[in-house]
Design an enzyme around this catalytic site. Structure first.
Site, PDB file in Angstrom:
ATOM      1  N   SER A 161       0.834  -1.192   0.000  1.00  0.00           N
ATOM      2  CA  SER A 161       0.000   0.000   0.000  1.00  0.00           C
ATOM      3  C   SER A 161       0.880   1.256   0.000  1.00  0.00           C
ATOM      4  CB  SER A 161      -0.956  -0.039   1.195  1.00  0.00           C
ATOM      5  OG  SER A 161      -1.985   0.912   1.054  1.00  0.00           O
ATOM      6  N   GLU A 256      -9.777  -4.143  -6.318  1.00  0.00           N
ATOM      7  CA  GLU A 256      -9.456  -2.976  -5.498  1.00  0.00           C
ATOM      8  C   GLU A 256      -9.325  -1.717  -6.348  1.00  0.00           C
ATOM      9  OE1 GLU A 256      -5.436  -2.651  -3.839  1.00  0.00           O
ATOM     10  OE2 GLU A 256      -5.138  -4.733  -4.414  1.00  0.00           O
ATOM     11  N   HIS A 286      -7.672  -5.225  -1.295  1.00  0.00           N
ATOM     12  CA  HIS A 286      -6.445  -4.488  -1.002  1.00  0.00           C
ATOM     13  C   HIS A 286      -5.609  -5.197   0.066  1.00  0.00           C
ATOM     14  CE1 HIS A 286      -3.856  -1.021  -0.982  1.00  0.00           C
ATOM     15  NE2 HIS A 286      -4.075  -0.776   0.299  1.00  0.00           N
TER      16      HIS A 286
END
Length: 311
Positions: A161, A256, A286
């Site tokens: 991320s 996502e 995610h």
């Protein structure tokens, strides 16, 4: 570019993955709780209430205090001089500190064939410390490894991320300043575009169980870049020049909103002549790798990472 789709959409994902996806979707739909998850408030609070993490007996955990942040080095017993090391940059939208899940990530990396230590850094986060604080801390950690005798070809930079975006930003910065580059990059659902301009921000808006169905999330309102231009490549590495970067593995879920962050960055890296592997895990959300060994798709992803590191 080597592109893999790990599971066809028409096939049923694992029961564990389906349950996880539904639980995430339910939590983010709840009045009062959902917005706190999507804007990062819940993620920030988790660190404050987590239990103490206990290092497995086959490892040593070395705390390292830097002038502006802290680090932890997980060292397998019997590690030989010259072994590789993983520099781990955690996720959390640049607003969440490191949590126990990343200590568990470190154990998974350290247990992979090839014997690697793992340096996890608890870099400074916004809003108290916006850009360039996280990048400065990542650079300081990387240079600390070089000062300890590690060479660039012994260092793997890994992140998920925001940590994945930071891994790319760090590598761009090192390249631009003619510093030694890491051997490889592992990028799990990297956040490479803080302008939220990619196609999947629209096409997966109603599919994403974590960030979907709202523009009131950290994807659209983030304190990290403050008044800076979000197209700055050190903030949104999607907009950088990838020439000369090391081999990289992208893993991302097909549903996502950050799907295009990986797909477009991988295309750009390939066009620049980089060795790129992009794996889109169909039906996944995610950073599904947080399922670790409890979810079939996560097990496959971690095995793919091990294969990539040892190739």
């Amino acid at each position: 570019m080597e592109k893999q789709k790990r599971k066809e959409e028409k096939e049923q994902i694992s029961l564990a993955a389906m349950v996880s996806r539904n639980v995430i979707a339910l939590a983010t739909s709840l009045h009062g709780i959902g917005p706190l998850i999507q804007d990062g408030t819940f993620r920030k609070k988790v660190v404050e209430v987590e239990h103490a993490w206990h290092c497995p007996k086959e490892f040593s955990l070395l705390p390292v205090q830097m002038p502006k942040f802290s680090m932890e080095m997980l060292i397998p017993h019997g590690t030989q001089e010259g072994s590789e090391i993983v520099l781990q940059l955690h996720g959390g939208g640049y607003i969440g500190k490191m949590r126990n899940a990343y200590r568990d990530f470190a154990v998974l990396y350290a247990k992979m064939q090839g014997e690697r230590s793992v340096l996890s850094i608890d870099y400074r986060v916004a809003p108290e410390d916006p850009f360039p604080a996280a990048l400065e801390d990542a650079c300081a950690a990387y240079r600390w490894l070089l000062e300890k005798g590690y060479k660039g070809e012994q260092i793997v930079v890994a992140g998920d991320s925001a940590g994945g975006g930071l891994a790319l930003a760090l590598t761009l910065y090192l390249r631009d300043h003619k510093e030694p580059l890491p051997k490889k990059l592992v990028l799990m659902s990297p956040w490479t575009d803080l302008t939220a301009s990619g196609e999947s921000y629209r096409t997966n808006f109603e599919k994403d169980p974590l960030f979907g169905n709202t523009t009131e999330s950290m994807l659209y309102s983030n304190a990290y870049y403050g008044g800076r231009d979000p197209e700055n490549p050190y903030i949104s590495p999607l907009f950088g020049n990838y020439e000369g970067l090391p081999p990289m593995l992208f893993q991302v879920g097909s549903i996502e909103m950050l799907l295009s962050d990986s797909v477009e960055a991988a295309k750009k890296a390939e066009a620049a002549g980089c060795q790129v592997q992009l794996s889109v895990y169909e039906g996944m959300f995610h950073v599904f790798q947080l399922g670790m060994k409890k979810m079939k798709e996560a097990r496959e992803a971690w095995q793919e990472i091990e294969n990539f590191l040892n190739a």
